[in-house]
Design an enzyme around this catalytic site. Structure first.
Site, PDB file in Angstrom:
ATOM      1  N   ASP A 180      -3.241   4.449   2.793  1.00 60.40           N
ATOM      2  CA  ASP A 180      -3.573   4.811   4.175  1.00 60.40           C
ATOM      3  C   ASP A 180      -3.240   6.275   4.402  1.00 60.40           C
ATOM      4  O   ASP A 180      -2.124   6.708   4.143  1.00 60.40           O
ATOM      5  CB  ASP A 180      -2.744   3.977   5.170  1.00 60.40           C
ATOM      6  CG  ASP A 180      -3.244   2.548   5.289  1.00 60.40           C
ATOM      7  OD1 ASP A 180      -4.415   2.300   4.953  1.00 60.40           O
ATOM      8  OD2 ASP A 180      -2.454   1.685   5.712  1.00 60.40           O
ATOM      9  N   ASP A 238       1.461   4.778   2.330  1.00 61.60           N
ATOM     10  CA  ASP A 238       1.069   5.380   3.608  1.00 61.60           C
ATOM     11  C   ASP A 238       1.468   6.852   3.656  1.00 61.60           C
ATOM     12  O   ASP A 238       2.597   7.204   3.310  1.00 61.60           O
ATOM     13  CB  ASP A 238       1.778   4.652   4.760  1.00 61.60           C
ATOM     14  CG  ASP A 238       1.561   3.154   4.726  1.00 61.60           C
ATOM     15  OD1 ASP A 238       0.480   2.706   5.112  1.00 61.60           O
ATOM     16  OD2 ASP A 238       2.480   2.421   4.274  1.00 61.60           O
ATOM     17  N   ASP A 250       0.856  -1.179   0.000  1.00 59.41           N
ATOM     18  CA  ASP A 250       0.000   0.000   0.000  1.00 59.41           C
ATOM     19  C   ASP A 250       0.897   1.235   0.000  1.00 59.41           C
ATOM     20  O   ASP A 250       2.119   1.106  -0.073  1.00 59.41           O
ATOM     21  CB  ASP A 250      -0.925   0.005   1.227  1.00 59.41           C
ATOM     22  CG  ASP A 250      -0.167   0.215   2.538  1.00 59.41           C
ATOM     23  OD1 ASP A 250       1.079   0.274   2.512  1.00 59.41           O
ATOM     24  OD2 ASP A 250      -0.830   0.322   3.587  1.00 59.41           O
TER      25      ASP A 250
HETATM   26  N1  CTP Z   1       0.434   0.832  11.315  1.00 59.42           N
HETATM   27  C1  CTP Z   1      -0.232   1.228  12.437  1.00 59.42           C
HETATM   28  N2  CTP Z   1      -1.537   0.892  12.612  1.00 59.42           N
HETATM   29  C2  CTP Z   1      -2.193   0.182  11.676  1.00 59.42           C
HETATM   30  C3  CTP Z   1      -1.538  -0.226  10.516  1.00 59.42           C
HETATM   31  C4  CTP Z   1      -0.203   0.112  10.366  1.00 59.42           C
HETATM   32  O1  CTP Z   1       0.362   1.876  13.277  1.00 59.42           O
HETATM   33  N3  CTP Z   1      -3.463  -0.142  11.866  1.00 59.42           N
HETATM   34  C5  CTP Z   1       1.833   1.186  11.137  1.00 59.42           C
HETATM   35  C6  CTP Z   1       2.702  -0.044  11.207  1.00 59.42           C
HETATM   36  O2  CTP Z   1       3.166  -0.255  12.509  1.00 59.42           O
HETATM   37  C7  CTP Z   1       3.823   0.300  10.281  1.00 59.42           C
HETATM   38  C8  CTP Z   1       3.261   1.341   9.339  1.00 59.42           C
HETATM   39  O3  CTP Z   1       2.022   1.728   9.878  1.00 59.42           O
HETATM   40  O4  CTP Z   1       4.864   0.880  11.002  1.00 59.42           O
HETATM   41  C9  CTP Z   1       3.112   0.865   7.952  1.00 59.42           C
HETATM   42  O5  CTP Z   1       2.306  -0.293   7.919  1.00 59.42           O
HETATM   43  P1  CTP Z   1       2.067  -1.113   6.599  1.00 59.42           P
HETATM   44  O6  CTP Z   1       1.605  -0.235   5.502  1.00 59.42           O
HETATM   45  O7  CTP Z   1       1.195  -2.262   6.948  1.00 59.42           O
HETATM   46  O8  CTP Z   1       3.498  -1.750   6.329  1.00 59.42           O
HETATM   47  P2  CTP Z   1       4.734  -1.255   5.469  1.00 59.42           P
HETATM   48  O9  CTP Z   1       5.912  -1.347   6.347  1.00 59.42           O
HETATM   49  O10 CTP Z   1       4.457   0.073   4.842  1.00 59.42           O
HETATM   50  O11 CTP Z   1       4.847  -2.376   4.390  1.00 59.42           O
HETATM   51  P3  CTP Z   1       4.244  -2.368   2.914  1.00 59.42           P
HETATM   52  O12 CTP Z   1       5.333  -1.773   2.092  1.00 59.42           O
HETATM   53  O13 CTP Z   1       3.978  -3.776   2.565  1.00 59.42           O
HETATM   54  O14 CTP Z   1       3.011  -1.549   2.933  1.00 59.42           O
HETATM   55 MN    MN Z   2       2.679   0.408   3.755  1.00 54.47          MN
HETATM   56 MN    MN Z   3      -0.393   0.798   5.526  1.00 52.36          MN
END
Ligand code: CTP
Ligand code: MN
Ligand code: MN
Length: 530
Positions: A454, A328, A326
């Site tokens: 997000d 963020d 995703d």
């Molecule tokens: N996070 C959070 N609360 C959530 C979801 C995520 O605090 N409900 C935080 C996670 O702890 C993480 C960050 O948001 O530090 C990013 O989460 P995520 O997008 O799931 O992971 P990524 O590390 O960005 O991996 P990816 O590249 O696959 O998205």
């Molecule tokens: Mn992410």
């Molecule tokens: Mn995320």
């Protein structure tokens, strides 16, 4: 002394190009030494291996994991290897006698490497291998994206994932911690003795590591990967909005595929419907270029509704990852309070421009209590946030004209999976609209893709905590909180840092200050890939 081995581990999906045969044992890359064996016998044996699904390399390279020879001593093979220019720093994992190869051919798989299979060398004492050492908390370590032990970490991550999907969080964390230790090592592990004294490597993880180092694969990992249950959990939790618990319940009802789910008559919530509708897109990694395109859109939205507000890319992309599941973003405004109500305006703007295929916004519910954070402090933060699915145009316009075709949001949705024609009551809506690949709506003609995004809004006073908390990795965050609690008697969240000894919140304006309060060396985002 055998020095630290820096050989890069082979990518696990290298196919067997020459014969076209399936490469059944991705962790095993073989090379047969011609010396004393002769060219024709070597060619014959190589082909035999390839037919059986082994990857047998014609030319020696750094990717080779097993060198097999006939009638050579260990030292002779070593000398030959050194003559290949790599020197000792690039030695493959195993120097083996032909008996291991022929037994493996008979078994149709790489057999366990026994002492009698190993070529004897002057010294391969554990004591002479480089023994690694790392601090115990991931937040004390620097973990870049350069991982010298991908075969081992992939295996442990798979077991972690399986545990997490099976409601065994503790086991999941244990495997994640073990994988994170290996990710932080400066070179490839070739022998278990190198791991002596390392933290977080429990009995179970060590067994898996040992199996892979000695036999090229772990039976537990391979059988998990092949298991119907794991495969079904992966498919079902691959639907946005479906967690482990829901997937588990469906599996107990015999639902293992999207096709079966569609035919089941289950009522899906709005998130799950969107997840199913955009299944393929949402399971295809998002590239950095796509993340940048989305960032432009989000920036446009934010400055349109609140000039002066700032957008920061967080998550994996901030850590330097080239792809993600995703994108963020963290949004704030330099004047405290100005961010109030920002999210709903941003979402309305995006919606009016046709950028959103789905969104769910939750309000800010964070309240600072003067007695410090509630215990146990929840991992979930309470910012105003939006889980969304963006519609990203594929052409150069990069979404700039999306407003012109808002009518197409969901109008030429394609669901390209095995089921495009079921009559499930849950998806009547989707069916009216969707055009399957067979119906003449192939992927290439689709002008947009769905991307999970997000969005989080934070007041400037909490910005540094939010930035740290949303940059990840998840394990790095977990370890930071564990460090804060266990080592410093503090409580860290994405909102605040509370010092229990002093009984007060510690204010900061940067990530650096948070690390300093925690008594940790600052770790930049690119080194938080634990
Ligand atoms: N996070 C959070 N609360 C959530 C979801 C995520 O605090 N409900 C935080 C996670 O702890 C993480 C960050 O948001 O530090 C990013 O989460 P995520 O997008 O799931 O992971 P990524 O590390 O960005 O991996 P990816 O590249 O696959 O998205
Ligand atoms: Mn992410
Ligand atoms: Mn995320």
């Amino acid at each position: 002394m055998v020095p630290l081995k820096r050989r890069k581990v082979v990518s696990s999906n290298v196919g067997n190009i020459k014969t076209g045969a399936e490469n059944k044992f991705p962790q095993v890359v073989l090379f047969l030494l011609e010396r004393k064996m002769g060219a024709s016998r070597r060619a014959f044996l190589s082909q035999l291996g390839q037919k059986k699904g082994f990857q047998v390399e014609e030319v020696f390279s750094e990717s080779v994991t097993h060198v097999v020879s006939e009638n050579n001593s260990g030292d002779e093979v070593r000398t030959w290897l050194d003559s290949q220019g790599g020197g000792r720093g690039r030695t493959p994992v195993h120097l083996l006698d032909i008996s291991w190869y022929t037994e493996s051919m008979q078994a149709g798989r790489p057999v366990q490497i026994l002492d009698r299979h190993k070529l004897q060398e002057q010294q391969t004492d554990g004591a002479e291998l480089v023994v690694f050492s790392v601090p115990s908390y991931a937040c004390q370590r620097r973990t870049t994206l350069e991982n010298h032990n991908t075969v081992l970490t992939d295996a442990l991550s798979l077991l972690a994932e399986n545990a997490e999907l099976s409601d065994q969080e503790g086991r999941g964390v244990a495997f994640r911690r073990a994988a994170a230790v290996l990710k932080a090592l400066p070179g490839s592990v070739t022998h278990v003795t190198q791991l002596r004294g390392l933290p977080c490597l429990g009995e179970h993880s060590m067994r898996v590591i040992k199996d892979i180092l000695e036999n090229g694969a772990s039976a537990e990992v391979e059988s998990t990967k092949q298991s119907e249950r794991y495969k079904a959990l992966k498919v079902l939790t691959g639907i946005f909005g479906v967690g482990a618990k829901t997937a588990e319940r469906w599996i107990r009802e015999g639902i293992h595929t999207l096709h079966q789910l569609r035919g089941s008559g289950h009522t899906l919530n709005r998130a799950q419907q969107a997840g199913l509708q955009h299944y393929d897109d949402l399971n295809r990694p998002v590239t950095k270029a796509e993340a940048d395109a989305i960032r432009e859109v989000v920036e446009r939205a934010v400055v349109s509704v609140l000039p002066g507000a700032q957008v920061t890319l967080t998550g994996g992309f901030r850590r330097g990852k080239l792809t993600g599941h995703d994108v963020d973003f963290l949004i704030t405004h330099p004047e405290e309070g100005r961010e109030d109500g920002l999210m709903s305006k941003v979402v309305s703007w995006l919606e009016s421009q046709g950028f959103l295929l789905y969104q769910k916004t939750t309000r800010n519910s964070y309240l600072e209590s003067k007695d410090g954070p509630a215990r146990p402090s929840s991992n979930m933060d309470r910012f105003e946030r939006c889980f969304s699915i963006f519609k990203l145009d594929k052409d150069e316009r990069r979404g700039t004209n999306a407003a012109e075709d808002t009518s197409s949001v969901g109008a030429h949705v394609q669901v390209k999976d095995e089921d495009s024609g079921s009559q499930s009551p849950i998806l009547r809506d989707e069916q009216r609209r969707h055009v399957s690949a067979e119906d003449g709506g192939p992927e290439e003609t689709k002008l947009w893709r769905a991307v999970r995004v997000d969005l989080v809004v934070s007041p400037i006073s909490q910005f540094a905590f939010a930035l740290l908390g949303w940059t990840g990795s998840k394990l790095f965050e977990r370890e930071l909180r564990r460090w804060a609690g266990h080592e410093k008697n503090m409580s860290l969240s994405s909102h605040a840092l509370y010092d229990s000894k002093q009984g007060r919140y510690l204010r900061v304006t940067s990530e650096e200050e948070i690390f300093a309060h925690l008594g940790l060396e600052f770790v930049p985002p690119s080194e938080r890939n634990a």
